[in-house]
Design a protein around this motif. Sequence first.
Motif, PDB file in Angstrom:
ATOM      1  N   THR A   7      26.776  42.965  40.290  1.00 51.74           N
ATOM      2  CA  THR A   7      27.112  43.919  39.241  1.00 51.74           C
ATOM      3  C   THR A   7      27.109  43.181  37.913  1.00 51.74           C
ATOM      4  N   THR A   8      26.927  43.915  36.839  1.00 52.81           N
ATOM      5  CA  THR A   8      26.993  43.331  35.517  1.00 52.81           C
ATOM      6  C   THR A   8      28.370  43.616  34.950  1.00 52.81           C
ATOM      7  N   PRO A   9      29.200  42.576  34.774  1.00 56.81           N
ATOM      8  CA  PRO A   9      30.552  42.820  34.274  1.00 56.81           C
ATOM      9  C   PRO A   9      30.526  43.229  32.805  1.00 56.81           C
ATOM     10  N   THR A  10      31.538  43.965  32.387  1.00 54.02           N
ATOM     11  CA  THR A  10      31.700  44.314  30.985  1.00 54.02           C
ATOM     12  C   THR A  10      32.390  43.129  30.321  1.00 54.02           C
ATOM     13  N   LEU A  11      31.734  42.528  29.347  1.00 59.61           N
ATOM     14  CA  LEU A  11      32.263  41.339  28.700  1.00 59.61           C
ATOM     15  C   LEU A  11      32.671  41.626  27.269  1.00 59.61           C
ATOM     16  N   LEU A  12      33.674  40.904  26.816  1.00 57.63           N
ATOM     17  CA  LEU A  12      34.095  41.000  25.434  1.00 57.63           C
ATOM     18  C   LEU A  12      33.054  40.328  24.549  1.00 57.63           C
ATOM     19  N   PRO A  13      32.995  40.691  23.276  1.00 53.91           N
ATOM     20  CA  PRO A  13      32.052  40.019  22.373  1.00 53.91           C
ATOM     21  C   PRO A  13      32.308  38.516  22.350  1.00 53.91           C
ATOM     22  N   GLY A  14      31.264  37.715  22.417  1.00 52.77           N
ATOM     23  CA  GLY A  14      31.404  36.269  22.402  1.00 52.77           C
ATOM     24  C   GLY A  14      31.752  35.653  23.747  1.00 52.77           C
ATOM     25  N   VAL A  15      31.851  36.479  24.781  1.00 50.39           N
ATOM     26  CA  VAL A  15      32.193  35.994  26.122  1.00 50.39           C
ATOM     27  C   VAL A  15      30.951  36.081  26.992  1.00 50.39           C
ATOM     28  N   ALA A  16      30.676  35.016  27.732  1.00 51.65           N
ATOM     29  CA  ALA A  16      29.505  34.998  28.605  1.00 51.65           C
ATOM     30  C   ALA A  16      29.879  34.367  29.941  1.00 51.65           C
ATOM     31  N   PRO A  17      29.258  34.816  31.024  1.00 50.26           N
ATOM     32  CA  PRO A  17      29.522  34.182  32.314  1.00 50.26           C
ATOM     33  C   PRO A  17      29.008  32.745  32.318  1.00 50.26           C
ATOM     34  N   VAL A  18      29.704  31.872  33.012  1.00 56.23           N
ATOM     35  CA  VAL A  18      29.317  30.473  33.119  1.00 56.23           C
ATOM     36  C   VAL A  18      28.935  30.202  34.570  1.00 56.23           C
ATOM     37  N   PRO A  19      27.706  29.757  34.817  1.00 59.74           N
ATOM     38  CA  PRO A  19      27.325  29.420  36.193  1.00 59.74           C
ATOM     39  C   PRO A  19      28.220  28.303  36.743  1.00 59.74           C
ATOM     40  N   TYR A  20      28.548  28.396  38.021  1.00 54.00           N
ATOM     41  CA  TYR A  20      29.423  27.405  38.640  1.00 54.00           C
ATOM     42  C   TYR A  20      29.030  27.166  40.089  1.00 54.00           C
ATOM     43  N   SER A  21      29.568  26.082  40.630  1.00 54.28           N
ATOM     44  CA  SER A  21      29.409  25.784  42.051  1.00 54.28           C
ATOM     45  C   SER A  21      30.780  25.357  42.574  1.00 54.28           C
ATOM     46  N   ILE A  22      30.895  25.267  43.882  1.00 52.54           N
ATOM     47  CA  ILE A  22      32.144  24.836  44.501  1.00 52.54           C
ATOM     48  C   ILE A  22      32.120  23.313  44.584  1.00 52.54           C
ATOM     49  N   ALA A  23      33.101  22.654  43.972  1.00 59.40           N
ATOM     50  CA  ALA A  23      33.179  21.197  44.007  1.00 59.40           C
ATOM     51  C   ALA A  23      34.077  20.717  45.147  1.00 59.40           C
ATOM     52  N   GLY A  24      35.008  21.551  45.575  1.00 61.03           N
ATOM     53  CA  GLY A  24      35.913  21.186  46.664  1.00 61.03           C
ATOM     54  C   GLY A  24      36.951  22.264  46.875  1.00 61.03           C
ATOM     55  N   CYS A  25      37.634  22.187  48.008  1.00 64.09           N
ATOM     56  CA  CYS A  25      38.701  23.155  48.292  1.00 64.09           C
ATOM     57  C   CYS A  25      39.550  22.652  49.449  1.00 64.09           C
ATOM     58  N   SER A  26      40.723  23.253  49.600  1.00 68.40           N
ATOM     59  CA  SER A  26      41.543  22.959  50.768  1.00 68.40           C
ATOM     60  C   SER A  26      40.894  23.642  51.972  1.00 68.40           C
ATOM     61  N   GLU A  27      41.445  23.454  53.149  1.00 69.05           N
ATOM     62  CA  GLU A  27      40.851  24.039  54.348  1.00 69.05           C
ATOM     63  C   GLU A  27      40.763  25.555  54.234  1.00 69.05           C
ATOM     64  N   HIS A  28      39.749  26.130  54.869  1.00 68.77           N
ATOM     65  CA  HIS A  28      39.563  27.574  54.812  1.00 68.77           C
ATOM     66  C   HIS A  28      40.055  28.227  56.101  1.00 68.77           C
ATOM     67  N   SER A  29      40.190  29.531  56.031  1.00 66.91           N
ATOM     68  CA  SER A  29      40.655  30.315  57.169  1.00 66.91           C
ATOM     69  C   SER A  29      39.493  31.118  57.745  1.00 66.91           C
ATOM     70  N   GLY A  30      39.137  30.846  58.984  1.00 66.04           N
ATOM     71  CA  GLY A  30      38.085  31.607  59.654  1.00 66.04           C
ATOM     72  C   GLY A  30      36.763  31.579  58.913  1.00 66.04           C
ATOM     73  N   HIS A  31      36.221  32.763  58.678  1.00 64.86           N
ATOM     74  CA  HIS A  31      34.925  32.893  58.001  1.00 64.86           C
ATOM     75  C   HIS A  31      35.059  32.932  56.486  1.00 64.86           C
ATOM     76  N   TYR A  32      36.272  32.777  55.960  1.00 67.59           N
ATOM     77  CA  TYR A  32      36.500  32.899  54.523  1.00 67.59           C
ATOM     78  C   TYR A  32      36.346  31.548  53.826  1.00 67.59           C
ATOM     79  N   VAL A  33      35.116  31.014  53.848  1.00 65.29           N
ATOM     80  CA  VAL A  33      34.823  29.723  53.231  1.00 65.29           C
ATOM     81  C   VAL A  33      34.696  29.872  51.718  1.00 65.29           C
ATOM     82  N   ALA A  34      34.875  28.766  51.009  1.00 68.31           N
ATOM     83  CA  ALA A  34      34.859  28.788  49.541  1.00 68.31           C
ATOM     84  C   ALA A  34      33.551  29.334  48.978  1.00 68.31           C
ATOM     85  N   GLU A  35      32.443  29.047  49.618  1.00 68.18           N
ATOM     86  CA  GLU A  35      31.141  29.501  49.116  1.00 68.18           C
ATOM     87  C   GLU A  35      31.029  31.023  49.068  1.00 68.18           C
TER      88      GLU A  35
END
Length: 73
Positions: A7-35
């Motif tokens: 979806t395309t989020p509604t952004l405030l003027p001057g606000v833009a999405p920043v691409p990111y990746s997962i650098a690390g996380c604590s243990e996950h539960s079941g199929h709910y991985v950080a990715e």
Amino acid sequence: MPFSTTTTPTLLPGVAPVPYSIAGCSEHSGHYVAENILVDRPQDPSSRWSGAQQPPSMKQWILLRLETLGIVS
């Protein structure tokens, strides 16, 4: 893997999405991985991350690597 969105989020003027990746996380539960958060599907339960069940004293965390400098609020 950079983020993507269905979806395309509604952004405030001057606000833009920043691409990111997962650098690390604590243990996950079941199929709910950080990715899972790399795809923005708010109505889809599989688009979530959940930390493993641990004693209350154990903190759950996720570390994001931003591709550009940004302020996250």
